[in-house]
Enzyme design. Structure first.
Site, PDB file in Angstrom:
ATOM      1  N   TYR A 132       0.828  -1.219   0.000  1.00  0.00           N
ATOM      2  CA  TYR A 132       0.000   0.000   0.000  1.00  0.00           C
ATOM      3  C   TYR A 132       0.863   1.270   0.000  1.00  0.00           C
ATOM      4  O   TYR A 132       0.434   2.322   0.447  1.00  0.00           O
ATOM      5  CB  TYR A 132      -0.944   0.016   1.213  1.00  0.00           C
ATOM      6  N   SER A 133       2.067   1.162  -0.523  1.00  0.00           N
ATOM      7  CA  SER A 133       3.026   2.258  -0.443  1.00  0.00           C
ATOM      8  C   SER A 133       2.543   3.516  -1.169  1.00  0.00           C
ATOM      9  O   SER A 133       2.264   3.493  -2.376  1.00  0.00           O
ATOM     10  CB  SER A 133       4.347   1.786  -1.065  1.00  0.00           C
ATOM     11  N   ASN A 134       2.478   4.625  -0.432  1.00  0.00           N
ATOM     12  CA  ASN A 134       2.173   5.915  -1.062  1.00  0.00           C
ATOM     13  C   ASN A 134       3.277   6.285  -2.051  1.00  0.00           C
ATOM     14  O   ASN A 134       3.021   6.912  -3.078  1.00  0.00           O
ATOM     15  CB  ASN A 134       2.084   7.016   0.000  1.00  0.00           C
TER      16      ASN A 134
END
Ligand SMILES: *Cc1c(COP(=O)(O)O)cnc(C)c1O
Length: 321
Positions: free
Chosen positions: A76-78
């Site tokens: 879920y890395s921004n």
């Protein structure tokens, strides 16, 4: 199969990002002024500190004749999403090395789906392989770089979270947008890798201070070392204007205990602003905690940096940077 790069055209950032008062009777009673530096509004696809940290690196990549960006992140890395969108804007192809080989055959979550929609090629690796590669990169191990080049060709490599010296310098520019800072001012931000805090601390005028709030558990010493290393590499000297609070991670990255959720929901209601939970809510929770503990003296003015927007509505994902 290699897909052609997606090009979306230039990113037009909203700069300087707005500064908004977040006055609050509880804070006022304790003599503390709070305002929000709304970096979350810089751009919908490359928001907040991701825009500040990536832009100098994108320039360096283009000037270096690169046509491809390669980076690392969790499910879920921004950062992964921002690199995909920024690469598409600059006409650079992008590769995201994602932690967790079990994700390869699973349906894409919203975050990875967005990265792919911007043309990013995703490579899923085991947790141990991921750790090894990052360690090798951190140590400038030539074998690690060679292995990446053999697999992906020549690429501009951005570390996990996008933090390097150029990124920290980019983050320093947000302080330049706050020309009224001076003694009594405390600029606060969340700390993932420390790149944003390092830049803010280095950019402060005399008398102003920076406080970072770690969102990871057990990072005492490690994060301070990372910030100090960025200062040494980027500015050639240490700064004594900053510190990191480690009491507000809420149990670890991506964890949102009930107390934090209640705080965030109350803040949102009072101030009419939605808070991203993994970083921004923890930062503000920490600011209120410091005031409660009497660690922000009356007369302090806190500028809290809203480093990113909330996730889209929907079921929250499992933790993972
Ligand atoms: C990535 C991110 C951070 C962490 O920034 P660092 O420079 O890695 O410390 C903070 N806030 C948001 C919203 C982020 O996406």
């Amino acid at each position: 199969m290699r897909r052609p790069p997606v090009t979306t055209g230039p990113i037009r950032p909203r700069l300087p990002s707005p500064v908004r008062d977040a006055a609050d009777p509880w804070l006022a009673d304790r003599g503390v002024e709070l305002r929000l530096k709304r970096d979350d509004l810089i751009h919908p696809l490359v928001p907040g500190n991701k825009w500040r940290k990536l832009t100098p690196n994108l320039r360096a990549a283009v000037e270096g004749g690169h046509t491809r960006l390669l980076t690392f992140g969790g499910a879920y890395s921004n950062h992964i999403r921002a690199v995909a969108a920024a690469g598409a804007a600059y006409g650079l192809s992008t590769v995201g090395v994602v932690r967790g080989d079990e994700l390869a055959d699973a349906p894409r979550n919203w975050s990875l789906a967005r990265a792919e929609a911007h043309g990013m090629e995703l490579a899923f690796v085991t947790r141990s392989g991921y750790r090894e590669t990052l360690r090798g990169l951190g140590e400038d191990d030539p074998g690690t770089l060679r292995a990446l080049e053999e697999r992906w060709g020549r690429a501009y490599v951005l570390p996990e979270g996008g933090t390097n010296v150029l990124a920290a310098r980019g983050a320093a520019e947000l302080v330049a947008e706050l020309p009224d800072l001076g003694p009594g001012d405390v600029v606060c931000c969340a700390v993932g890798t420390g790149g944003t805090l390092a830049g803010i601390a280095a950019g402060l005028p005399a008398g102003a201070r920076a406080v970072g709030f770690a969102v990871l558990k057990g990072a005492e010493g490690y994060l301070e070392g990372e910030v100090a290393r960025l200062h040494e590499r980027g500015w050639g000297r240490p700064f004594s204007t900053w510190r990191i609070e480690h009491g507000y991670h809420g149990g670890g990255y991506g964890r949102v205990p009930a107390e934090l959720e209640a705080f965030a929901a109350g803040f949102e209601k009072r101030h009419g602003v939605r808070l991203e939970r993994r970083y921004v809510a923890k930062l503000l929770w920490g600011v209120y905690g410091l005031v409660e503990r009497g660690e922000l003296a009356p007369g302090s003015r806190v500028t809290a940096v809203v480093t990113g927007p909330p996730d889209p509505a929907g079921p929250p994902g499992p933790p993972g940077p």
